[in-house]
Design a protein around this motif. Structure first.
Motif, short mmCIF file in Angstrom:
data_model
loop_
_atom_site.label_atom_id
_atom_site.label_comp_id
_atom_site.label_asym_id
_atom_site.label_seq_id
_atom_site.Cartn_x
_atom_site.Cartn_y
_atom_site.Cartn_z
N LEU A 14 0.81 -1.23 0.00
CA LEU A 14 0.00 0.00 0.00
C LEU A 14 0.83 1.27 0.00
N THR A 15 2.10 1.16 -0.29
CA THR A 15 2.96 2.33 -0.38
C THR A 15 3.55 2.43 -1.79
N VAL A 16 3.80 3.63 -2.21
CA VAL A 16 4.44 3.88 -3.49
C VAL A 16 5.69 4.69 -3.20
N ASP A 17 6.83 4.17 -3.58
CA ASP A 17 8.12 4.81 -3.31
C ASP A 17 8.30 5.10 -1.82
N GLY A 18 7.82 4.18 -0.98
CA GLY A 18 7.96 4.32 0.46
C GLY A 18 6.99 5.27 1.12
N LYS A 19 6.08 5.85 0.34
CA LYS A 19 5.11 6.80 0.90
C LYS A 19 3.71 6.21 0.83
N LYS A 20 2.94 6.47 1.88
CA LYS A 20 1.57 5.98 1.96
C LYS A 20 0.70 6.72 0.94
N VAL A 21 -0.12 5.96 0.23
CA VAL A 21 -1.08 6.56 -0.70
C VAL A 21 -2.24 7.10 0.13
N GLU A 22 -2.54 8.36 0.00
CA GLU A 22 -3.53 9.02 0.86
C GLU A 22 -4.98 8.73 0.44
N ASP A 23 -5.26 8.78 -0.84
CA ASP A 23 -6.63 8.68 -1.32
C ASP A 23 -6.96 7.22 -1.62
N ILE A 24 -7.16 6.43 -0.55
CA ILE A 24 -7.32 4.99 -0.70
C ILE A 24 -8.49 4.51 0.18
N ILE A 25 -9.20 3.49 -0.31
CA ILE A 25 -10.23 2.85 0.49
C ILE A 25 -10.06 1.34 0.40
N MET A 26 -10.52 0.66 1.44
CA MET A 26 -10.53 -0.79 1.46
C MET A 26 -11.99 -1.23 1.41
N VAL A 27 -12.30 -2.16 0.50
CA VAL A 27 -13.68 -2.57 0.30
C VAL A 27 -13.75 -4.09 0.20
N TYR A 28 -14.75 -4.67 0.87
CA TYR A 28 -15.02 -6.10 0.78
C TYR A 28 -16.18 -6.32 -0.18
N GLY A 29 -16.04 -7.32 -1.05
CA GLY A 29 -17.11 -7.63 -1.97
C GLY A 29 -16.77 -8.80 -2.85
N PHE A 30 -17.33 -8.80 -4.06
CA PHE A 30 -17.22 -9.93 -4.96
C PHE A 30 -16.87 -9.44 -6.35
N VAL A 31 -15.84 -10.03 -6.95
CA VAL A 31 -15.32 -9.60 -8.24
C VAL A 31 -16.07 -10.32 -9.37
N ALA A 32 -16.46 -9.55 -10.37
CA ALA A 32 -17.08 -10.09 -11.58
C ALA A 32 -16.46 -9.41 -12.80
N LYS A 33 -16.76 -9.95 -13.95
CA LYS A 33 -16.26 -9.40 -15.20
C LYS A 33 -16.68 -7.94 -15.33
N GLY A 34 -15.77 -7.12 -15.81
CA GLY A 34 -16.05 -5.70 -15.96
C GLY A 34 -16.78 -5.38 -17.25
N THR A 35 -17.07 -4.11 -17.42
CA THR A 35 -17.76 -3.63 -18.61
C THR A 35 -16.80 -3.49 -19.79
N GLU A 36 -15.51 -3.42 -19.48
CA GLU A 36 -14.47 -3.32 -20.49
C GLU A 36 -13.31 -4.21 -20.07
N GLU A 37 -12.31 -4.33 -20.92
CA GLU A 37 -11.17 -5.19 -20.64
C GLU A 37 -10.31 -4.69 -19.47
N ASN A 38 -10.33 -3.38 -19.21
CA ASN A 38 -9.43 -2.80 -18.20
C ASN A 38 -10.14 -2.45 -16.90
N ASN A 39 -11.26 -3.13 -16.58
CA ASN A 39 -11.93 -2.87 -15.31
C ASN A 39 -12.64 -4.12 -14.81
#
Length: 142
Positions: A14-39
């Protein structure tokens, strides 16, 4: 002398170049196919009624929930650019617009806010006068 604790993997993820990413959320759920190839479509409830489309590039880390932890399984994802999801700024196709609005409402609730404060280390004030003390000792506050 105390044993040195092993470092956890999560802070590294959860860090980038040793720094904490500020604008982040943790979410529980279920993954399904996206509407496009990149989501992906990420369902926020086991009835698959509420979902949000999440860009692959915004998923920082994910963990599969084992059936020993939850009989229906699922996935926990950490998503960067959280504000764009909370404010509805992600590009989506029209059928998922309602799901986006549902997710925004979900993430704005009091329960989620208390969870977010706990995860971020903020203190959550206890409700005053909401419950009558159980034991009556006056010390434990229960």
């Amino acid at each position: 002398m105390a044993k040195k604790l092993a470092l956890d993997e999560l802070p590294k993820r959860l860090t980038v170049d040793g720094k904490k990413v500020e604008d982040i959320i943790m979410v529980y759920g279920f993954v399904a196919k996206g509407t496009e190839e990149n989501n992906i479509t990420f369902y926020l409830d086991p009835a698959l009624k509420t979902s949000v489309v999440v860009k692959d590039e915004d998923i920082i880390h994910h963990v599969k929930v084992t059936k020993s932890h939850n009989p229906i399984g699922g996935t926990i994802i950490w998503v960067k650019n959280a504000a764009s999801y909370l404010q509805g700024k992600t590009a989506q196709t029209q059928p998922h617009l309602q799901s986006q609005q549902n997710a925004e409402q979900f993430f704005q609730g009091d329960i989620y806010q208390q969870f977010a404060n706990t995860v971020q280390g903020n203190t959550v004030p206890k409700p005053q006068g909401a419950h009558v003390p159980v034991c009556g000792c006056g010390k434990c506050g229960q």
